[in-house]
Design an enzyme around this catalytic site. Structure first.
Site, PDB file in Angstrom:
ATOM      1  N   PHE A 156       0.851  -1.191   0.000  1.00  0.00           N
ATOM      2  CA  PHE A 156       0.000   0.000   0.000  1.00  0.00           C
ATOM      3  C   PHE A 156       0.882   1.235   0.000  1.00  0.00           C
ATOM      4  O   PHE A 156       1.756   1.369   0.860  1.00  0.00           O
ATOM      5  CB  PHE A 156      -0.949   0.038   1.201  1.00  0.00           C
ATOM      6  CG  PHE A 156      -1.891   1.214   1.126  1.00  0.00           C
ATOM      7  CD1 PHE A 156      -3.032   1.163   0.333  1.00  0.00           C
ATOM      8  CD2 PHE A 156      -1.619   2.392   1.809  1.00  0.00           C
ATOM      9  CE1 PHE A 156      -3.886   2.260   0.217  1.00  0.00           C
ATOM     10  CE2 PHE A 156      -2.468   3.489   1.697  1.00  0.00           C
ATOM     11  CZ  PHE A 156      -3.604   3.430   0.906  1.00  0.00           C
ATOM     12  N   ASP A 247       9.056   2.587   1.886  1.00  0.00           N
ATOM     13  CA  ASP A 247       7.886   3.346   2.322  1.00  0.00           C
ATOM     14  C   ASP A 247       7.748   3.141   3.831  1.00  0.00           C
ATOM     15  O   ASP A 247       7.285   2.100   4.286  1.00  0.00           O
ATOM     16  CB  ASP A 247       6.649   2.856   1.563  1.00  0.00           C
ATOM     17  CG  ASP A 247       5.377   3.595   1.973  1.00  0.00           C
ATOM     18  OD1 ASP A 247       5.364   4.205   3.064  1.00  0.00           O
ATOM     19  OD2 ASP A 247       4.402   3.541   1.216  1.00  0.00           O
ATOM     20  N   LYS A 276       2.344   9.486   8.390  1.00  0.00           N
ATOM     21  CA  LYS A 276       1.495   9.131   9.552  1.00  0.00           C
ATOM     22  C   LYS A 276       1.999   9.608  10.918  1.00  0.00           C
ATOM     23  O   LYS A 276       1.563  10.628  11.417  1.00  0.00           O
ATOM     24  CB  LYS A 276       1.249   7.623   9.568  1.00  0.00           C
ATOM     25  CG  LYS A 276       0.329   7.167   8.433  1.00  0.00           C
ATOM     26  CD  LYS A 276      -0.186   5.753   8.629  1.00  0.00           C
ATOM     27  CE  LYS A 276      -1.340   5.433   7.706  1.00  0.00           C
ATOM     28  NZ  LYS A 276      -0.957   4.937   6.389  1.00  0.00           N
TER      29      LYS A 276
HETATM   30  C1  LIG Z   1      -1.139   5.229   4.976  1.00  0.00           C
HETATM   31  C2  LIG Z   1      -0.056   4.848   4.065  1.00  0.00           C
HETATM   32  C3  LIG Z   1       0.241   5.597   2.914  1.00  0.00           C
HETATM   33  C4  LIG Z   1      -0.607   6.777   2.486  1.00  0.00           C
HETATM   34  O1  LIG Z   1      -0.518   7.825   3.385  1.00  0.00           O
HETATM   35  P1  LIG Z   1      -1.541   9.059   3.251  1.00  0.00           P
HETATM   36  O2  LIG Z   1      -1.050  10.028   4.285  1.00  0.00           O
HETATM   37  O3  LIG Z   1      -2.907   8.513   3.538  1.00  0.00           O
HETATM   38  O4  LIG Z   1      -1.437   9.570   1.874  1.00  0.00           O
HETATM   39  C5  LIG Z   1       1.319   5.226   2.147  1.00  0.00           C
HETATM   40  N1  LIG Z   1       2.081   4.166   2.473  1.00  0.00           N
HETATM   41  C6  LIG Z   1       1.831   3.428   3.567  1.00  0.00           C
HETATM   42  C7  LIG Z   1       2.720   2.275   3.881  1.00  0.00           C
HETATM   43  C8  LIG Z   1       0.757   3.728   4.394  1.00  0.00           C
HETATM   44  O5  LIG Z   1       0.492   2.969   5.457  1.00  0.00           O
END
Ligand SMILES: *Cc1c(COP(=O)(O)O)cnc(C)c1O
Length: 429
Positions: A156, A247, A276
């Site tokens: 994700f 990420d 986050k």
């Molecule tokens: C939540 C998340 C995103 C997206 O972050 P947003 O602030 O909602 O755009 C991207 N990568 C990972 C691994 C995430 O958990």
């Protein structure tokens, strides 16, 4: 349109809640787009690891804004940082220098493998920056005409067009094609899949420029990366000169018991992203990289709000508090306590729970695929008992409390999960 008309026309379907909250929710649903499947719960107040709804009911918050409220709710450090900065200077353009941005960049660089930082507002935006940087590196350093980024199935990376394309889950891409070209997918934790993909792709003008991975797949079901796999990935990237992007949006900023998720794997990425937990709930994202790929020139990337003094001052306060109050140690200990408790429950209900896994305070409880029980069933039942949890896919229940969670709060959460399992209706067995 008058407020009365709105309420009359709205369809009130939720069972519980005072007249006032039905009224509020009806208006909410009338005016806010239906992009989220919301629980019928109106949250009004928070303190530490607890939140209260509009009827005064208390909940233990093991969602924390989805791994975001690092220091919980209404933490005095955040209250002070927010208050102080809003009174001083909250926003100026990146046409000028502001010192909180420089100080936050310095803190992040000194506490990571990176050499420089770029600031934005969200995880998706941070990943967009990483994708652009990797493409530029592909074109200018690796001399690739059509650079490809490899990502993992079940990953994700966000909801913008490029990041849903990077996300290896078709359910997030449906209806939004044509997607962005230049992405290919491999199974996570499978090194031969990566080798085969590179072999197949690297045939002409189109070649792999970067591999983008999570250290632990969060939304994809709380699946930790394997050390050996990541070490081989690092080796491949070094051998052929391509970039490793991590990420860290969900697992960074101490969530795993280490400051960065990649530290659990004994490797360093060339680029990584954070969001986050970085601002403890104040919107901020960051993309960091090593000097070898620090190649953006003025004008090539930007964000109006990115790195404003307000968000940076708060994020810096969150980061300094993590360090000064030894919070990573708490994450490790509370994480072990939580996994031990959940593992006991899993052994008791081995027909329903197949695995408990995670690092630090990102943990998942996987349900038996052979029975109808879903993660949403558990989340709803736990909510009724005063514990907020969040699914990570249809079969995994995710536990991501604030990093300041206490031992008694972990015990309470375990107690509630035990109760929920004991009370499951017969048809879900
Ligand atoms: C939540 C998340 C995103 C997206 O972050 P947003 O602030 O909602 O755009 C991207 N990568 C990972 C691994 C995430 O958990």
């Amino acid at each position: 349109m008058s407020r009365e008309t709105v309420v009359e026309k709205s369809n009130i379907t939720t069972e519980s809640g005072s007249q006032m909250s039905k009224h509020d929710r009806a208006n909410f649903d009338r005016f806010v787009m239906s992009t989220y499947g919301r629980f019928p719960l109106v949250l009004e107040k928070g303190e530490g690891c607890r939140v209260w709804d509009n009827e005064g009911r208390e909940y233990l918050d093991f969602v924390a804004g989805i791994a975001t409220c690092t220091l919980g709710h209404a933490h005095p450090v955040m209250v002070e940082a927010v208050t102080k900065q809003i009174k001083t200077l909250h926003h100026v353009s990146n046409l000028y220098y502001n010192s909180p941005q420089g100080l936050l960049a310095e803190w992040l660089v000194e506490h990571s493998c990176a050499d420089r930082a770029f600031f934005c507002n969200s995880g998706a935006e941070a990943n967009e920056g990483a994708i652009k940087l990797a493409r530029k590196y592909g074109h200018t350093v690796l001399k690739i005409d059509e650079p490809v980024i490899l990502t993992a199935n079940a990953s994700f990376h966000g909801r913008t067009l490029a990041t849903i394309t990077a996300t290896g889950q078709p359910k997030y891409q449906k209806y939004f094609d044509p997607l962005v070209p230049g992405f290919e997918y491999v199974d996570y934790n499978d090194i031969s899949a990566v080798k085969n993909a590179i072999g197949e792709i690297d045939t002409g003008d189109r070649r792999v420029a970067a591999i983008l991975l999570e250290a632990l797949q969060g939304e994809g079901g709380v699946r930790p990366g394997e050390k050996e796999y990541f070490q081989e990935i690092r080796q491949i990237c070094d051998d052929i000169g391509i970039l490793l992007i991590m990420d860290e949006v969900q697992v960074g900023i101490g969530r795993t018991g280490k400051l960065w998720g990649y530290e659990n794997l004994g490797i360093e990425p060339d680029i990584f992203t954070s969001a986050k937990g970085l601002g403890g709930g104040i919107p901020i994202g960051a993309m960091l990289c090593k000097s070898k790929c620090d190649i953006f020139q003025p004008g090539e990337h930007a964000s109006t709000f990115g790195g404003n003094p307000f968000a940076c001052a708060v994020a810096l306060a969150v980061c300094q508090t993590l360090e000064q109050e030894n919070i990573l140690e708490n994450v490790q200990q509370r994480g072990e306590q939580l996994r031990a408790g959940l593992t006991e429950i899993a052994e008791e209900y081995s027909d329903k729970i197949t695995e408990v896994r995670g690092w630090g305070l990102i943990n998942g409880m996987e349900l038996n695929a052979e029975i109808p029980l879903t993660s949403a069933d558990i989340v709803k039942a736990a909510m009724a008992e005063g514990l907020l949890l969040v699914p990570a896919g249809p079969k995994v229940v995710r536990f991501v409390p604030p990093l300041i969670v206490t031992a008694p709060e972990i015990d309470s959460a375990i107690q509630i999960v035990r109760q929920v399992m004991a009370d499951l209706p017969a048809e879900k067995q």
